[in-house]
Design a protein around this motif. Structure first.
Motif, PDB file in Angstrom:
ATOM      1  N   MET A 164      -8.293 -10.468   8.665  1.00  0.00           N
ATOM      2  CA  MET A 164      -8.472  -9.079   9.092  1.00  0.00           C
ATOM      3  C   MET A 164      -8.618  -8.201   7.853  1.00  0.00           C
ATOM      4  O   MET A 164      -8.145  -8.544   6.774  1.00  0.00           O
ATOM      5  N   VAL A 165      -9.253  -7.054   8.053  1.00  0.00           N
ATOM      6  CA  VAL A 165      -9.440  -6.100   6.953  1.00  0.00           C
ATOM      7  C   VAL A 165      -8.706  -4.818   7.320  1.00  0.00           C
ATOM      8  O   VAL A 165      -8.726  -4.391   8.476  1.00  0.00           O
ATOM      9  N   MET A 166      -8.038  -4.212   6.365  1.00  0.00           N
ATOM     10  CA  MET A 166      -7.301  -2.978   6.651  1.00  0.00           C
ATOM     11  C   MET A 166      -8.288  -1.813   6.805  1.00  0.00           C
ATOM     12  O   MET A 166      -9.218  -1.662   6.000  1.00  0.00           O
ATOM     13  N   SER A 167      -8.068  -1.016   7.841  1.00  0.00           N
ATOM     14  CA  SER A 167      -9.006   0.063   8.183  1.00  0.00           C
ATOM     15  C   SER A 167      -8.897   1.234   7.223  1.00  0.00           C
ATOM     16  O   SER A 167      -7.811   1.543   6.710  1.00  0.00           O
ATOM     17  N   ALA A 168     -10.024   1.913   7.017  1.00  0.00           N
ATOM     18  CA  ALA A 168     -10.088   3.008   6.045  1.00  0.00           C
ATOM     19  C   ALA A 168      -9.253   4.223   6.468  1.00  0.00           C
ATOM     20  O   ALA A 168      -8.570   4.833   5.634  1.00  0.00           O
ATOM     21  N   GLU A 169      -9.306   4.592   7.759  1.00  0.00           N
ATOM     22  CA  GLU A 169      -8.732   5.883   8.155  1.00  0.00           C
ATOM     23  C   GLU A 169      -7.219   6.000   7.912  1.00  0.00           C
ATOM     24  O   GLU A 169      -6.771   6.980   7.316  1.00  0.00           O
ATOM     25  N   PRO A 170      -6.399   5.015   8.309  1.00  0.00           N
ATOM     26  CA  PRO A 170      -4.967   5.146   7.998  1.00  0.00           C
ATOM     27  C   PRO A 170      -4.722   5.239   6.487  1.00  0.00           C
ATOM     28  O   PRO A 170      -3.866   6.014   6.043  1.00  0.00           O
ATOM     29  N   TRP A 171      -5.476   4.481   5.715  1.00  0.00           N
ATOM     30  CA  TRP A 171      -5.307   4.529   4.254  1.00  0.00           C
ATOM     31  C   TRP A 171      -5.654   5.915   3.714  1.00  0.00           C
ATOM     32  O   TRP A 171      -4.910   6.479   2.900  1.00  0.00           O
ATOM     33  N   ALA A 172      -6.755   6.484   4.176  1.00  0.00           N
ATOM     34  CA  ALA A 172      -7.147   7.818   3.682  1.00  0.00           C
ATOM     35  C   ALA A 172      -6.075   8.838   4.044  1.00  0.00           C
ATOM     36  O   ALA A 172      -5.702   9.686   3.222  1.00  0.00           O
ATOM     37  N   ASN A 173      -5.556   8.749   5.260  1.00  0.00           N
ATOM     38  CA  ASN A 173      -4.533   9.716   5.673  1.00  0.00           C
ATOM     39  C   ASN A 173      -3.254   9.567   4.853  1.00  0.00           C
ATOM     40  O   ASN A 173      -2.637  10.565   4.460  1.00  0.00           O
ATOM     41  N   ALA A 174      -2.868   8.333   4.561  1.00  0.00           N
ATOM     42  CA  ALA A 174      -1.663   8.111   3.758  1.00  0.00           C
ATOM     43  C   ALA A 174      -1.891   8.587   2.321  1.00  0.00           C
ATOM     44  O   ALA A 174      -1.039   9.255   1.731  1.00  0.00           O
ATOM     45  N   ILE A 175      -3.042   8.261   1.752  1.00  0.00           N
ATOM     46  CA  ILE A 175      -3.347   8.647   0.362  1.00  0.00           C
ATOM     47  C   ILE A 175      -3.370  10.175   0.252  1.00  0.00           C
ATOM     48  O   ILE A 175      -2.798  10.759  -0.676  1.00  0.00           O
ATOM     49  N   GLU A 176      -3.998  10.825   1.228  1.00  0.00           N
ATOM     50  CA  GLU A 176      -4.079  12.289   1.150  1.00  0.00           C
ATOM     51  C   GLU A 176      -2.717  12.931   1.345  1.00  0.00           C
ATOM     52  O   GLU A 176      -2.406  13.960   0.732  1.00  0.00           O
ATOM     53  N   SER A 177      -1.878  12.310   2.156  1.00  0.00           N
ATOM     54  CA  SER A 177      -0.538  12.852   2.357  1.00  0.00           C
ATOM     55  C   SER A 177       0.278  12.798   1.057  1.00  0.00           C
ATOM     56  O   SER A 177       0.977  13.756   0.720  1.00  0.00           O
ATOM     57  N   VAL A 178       0.176  11.702   0.303  1.00  0.00           N
ATOM     58  CA  VAL A 178       0.954  11.643  -0.945  1.00  0.00           C
ATOM     59  C   VAL A 178       0.288  12.469  -2.045  1.00  0.00           C
ATOM     60  O   VAL A 178       0.970  13.019  -2.905  1.00  0.00           O
ATOM     61  N   ALA A 179      -1.034  12.582  -2.004  1.00  0.00           N
ATOM     62  CA  ALA A 179      -1.743  13.329  -3.056  1.00  0.00           C
ATOM     63  C   ALA A 179      -1.429  14.820  -2.977  1.00  0.00           C
ATOM     64  O   ALA A 179      -1.376  15.500  -3.999  1.00  0.00           O
ATOM     65  N   GLN A 180      -1.200  15.311  -1.780  1.00  0.00           N
ATOM     66  CA  GLN A 180      -1.002  16.765  -1.652  1.00  0.00           C
ATOM     67  C   GLN A 180       0.355  17.225  -2.195  1.00  0.00           C
ATOM     68  O   GLN A 180       0.594  18.415  -2.331  1.00  0.00           O
ATOM     69  N   LYS A 181       1.217  16.263  -2.549  1.00  0.00           N
ATOM     70  CA  LYS A 181       2.523  16.637  -3.105  1.00  0.00           C
ATOM     71  C   LYS A 181       2.399  17.195  -4.514  1.00  0.00           C
ATOM     72  O   LYS A 181       3.289  17.862  -5.001  1.00  0.00           O
ATOM     73  N   SER A 182       1.310  16.835  -5.216  1.00  0.00           N
ATOM     74  CA  SER A 182       1.165  17.349  -6.579  1.00  0.00           C
ATOM     75  C   SER A 182      -0.265  17.840  -6.796  1.00  0.00           C
ATOM     76  O   SER A 182      -1.204  17.303  -6.206  1.00  0.00           O
ATOM     77  N   THR A 183      -0.399  18.839  -7.664  1.00  0.00           N
ATOM     78  CA  THR A 183      -1.697  19.507  -7.801  1.00  0.00           C
ATOM     79  C   THR A 183      -2.580  18.872  -8.873  1.00  0.00           C
ATOM     80  O   THR A 183      -3.773  19.132  -8.916  1.00  0.00           O
ATOM     81  N   GLY A 184      -1.997  18.022  -9.724  1.00  0.00           N
ATOM     82  CA  GLY A 184      -2.756  17.490 -10.866  1.00  0.00           C
ATOM     83  C   GLY A 184      -3.658  16.328 -10.498  1.00  0.00           C
ATOM     84  O   GLY A 184      -4.146  16.213  -9.372  1.00  0.00           O
ATOM     85  N   HIS A 185      -3.854  15.455 -11.485  1.00  0.00           N
ATOM     86  CA  HIS A 185      -4.748  14.308 -11.326  1.00  0.00           C
ATOM     87  C   HIS A 185      -4.009  13.120 -10.710  1.00  0.00           C
ATOM     88  O   HIS A 185      -2.839  12.914 -10.991  1.00  0.00           O
ATOM     89  N   HIS A 186      -4.706  12.376  -9.863  1.00  0.00           N
ATOM     90  CA  HIS A 186      -4.093  11.202  -9.221  1.00  0.00           C
ATOM     91  C   HIS A 186      -4.816   9.934  -9.675  1.00  0.00           C
ATOM     92  O   HIS A 186      -6.039   9.877  -9.634  1.00  0.00           O
ATOM     93  N   GLU A 187      -4.040   8.930 -10.099  1.00  0.00           N
ATOM     94  CA  GLU A 187      -4.607   7.601 -10.391  1.00  0.00           C
ATOM     95  C   GLU A 187      -4.334   6.760  -9.163  1.00  0.00           C
ATOM     96  O   GLU A 187      -3.178   6.481  -8.841  1.00  0.00           O
ATOM     97  N   LEU A 188      -5.393   6.374  -8.468  1.00  0.00           N
ATOM     98  CA  LEU A 188      -5.229   5.538  -7.275  1.00  0.00           C
ATOM     99  C   LEU A 188      -5.411   4.084  -7.695  1.00  0.00           C
ATOM    100  O   LEU A 188      -6.488   3.692  -8.153  1.00  0.00           O
ATOM    101  N   ILE A 189      -4.342   3.301  -7.574  1.00  0.00           N
ATOM    102  CA  ILE A 189      -4.371   1.910  -8.027  1.00  0.00           C
ATOM    103  C   ILE A 189      -4.476   0.985  -6.826  1.00  0.00           C
ATOM    104  O   ILE A 189      -3.560   0.896  -6.006  1.00  0.00           O
ATOM    105  N   MET A 190      -5.619   0.319  -6.715  1.00  0.00           N
ATOM    106  CA  MET A 190      -5.853  -0.614  -5.624  1.00  0.00           C
ATOM    107  C   MET A 190      -5.443  -1.994  -6.140  1.00  0.00           C
ATOM    108  O   MET A 190      -6.037  -2.502  -7.105  1.00  0.00           O
TER     109      MET A 190
END
Ligand code: ADE
Length: 235
Positions: A62-88
């Motif tokens: 199975m492959v993990m779906s994009a939408e839950p990941w985007a929602n989770a990433i955006e939820s943690v990203a909004q905690k800080s205003t600076g630059h985010h390093e997204l590590i896959m």
């Protein structure tokens, strides 16, 4: 200096419990770093809270779906205003090493995406490569396949966090450990062997030079040991 912020997103938050132990746990207690763990399932949709689906093009798993990941990433990203390093975390990523640990220890916000199954829909990587304030890195901890990125995130976090000023009691110990020692051609060398009391143990003696008190001789012996051990490993 502002606190380094780490976010880890996973469907198995319990896997990340070791982050509250030892030096990493202490670094959080001492407010040198902040680590938050997010359960991807909280961002899943539908009655079944599903986070994966069958792969386009067919194949096993199975492959993990994009939408839950985007929602989770955006939820943690909004905690800080600076630059985010997204590590896959993926075995298909760039191999993690000490120089990458030093580089990542300079960043302000790291988000670790722990994929499971056959990985995360690749459009997550593509999408955030094009989003301002995001850098996406695909990182592997070695050429073998784990069941998911959680253990890889633990490895990378530990390697980074111990480099943050104040986390290790004696920062000089960072300079004389494996992969921080430089050889004649500036390559990374592994550490020389260490010994402690007693000087004689079950018939094994500590190399006499270490008991000599001659600091220049000791430094020469250690550097020769580092060179020899590294050469043997690379053969
Ligand atoms: N996920 C599965 N295997 C991995 C590896 N070797 N490195 C990083 N993430 C992974």
């Amino acid at each position: 200096m502002s606190k380094l912020q780490f976010d880890v997103i996973s469907i198995f938050p319990e896997y990340l419990a070791p982050l509250s132990l030892s030096l990493v746990g202490k670094a959080q207690e001492n407010e040198l770093i902040d680590i938050a763990i997010t359960d991807l399932r909280d961002f899943a949709q539908g009655a079944h809270k599903s986070v994966d689906d069958t792969p386009y093009g067919g194949g096993a798993g199975m492959v993990m779906s994009a939408e839950p990941w985007a929602n989770a990433i955006e939820s943690v990203a909004q905690k800080s205003t600076g630059h985010h390093e997204l590590i896959m975390l993926t075995p298909a990523g760039k191999r993690f090493d000490q120089s990458m640990a030093y580089e990542l220890a300079q960043k302000e916000h790291l988000i670790f995406a722990c994929g499971r199954y056959e990985g995360i829909d690749y459009r997550i990587t593509e999408h955030y490569q094009g989003v301002e304030n995001f850098t996406v890195r695909e990182i592997s901890i070695g050429d073998y396949v784990l069941n998911g990125g959680e253990v890889a995130a633990l490895v990378i976090l530990e390697a980074i966090i111990r480099l943050i000023p104040g986390v290790i009691g004696n920062p000089a110990s960072l300079e004389e450990e494996s992969h921080s020692i430089r050889g004649e051609e500036n390559e990374n060398l592994v550490e020389y062997p260490s010994y402690t009391k007693p000087a004689s143990w079950r018939g094994h003696e500590v190399p006499p030079v270490l008991l000599s008190g001659n600091h220049a001789e000791i430094a020469r012996w250690r550097s020769a040991q580092s060179e020899a051990r590294t050469r043997q490993l690379r053969e």
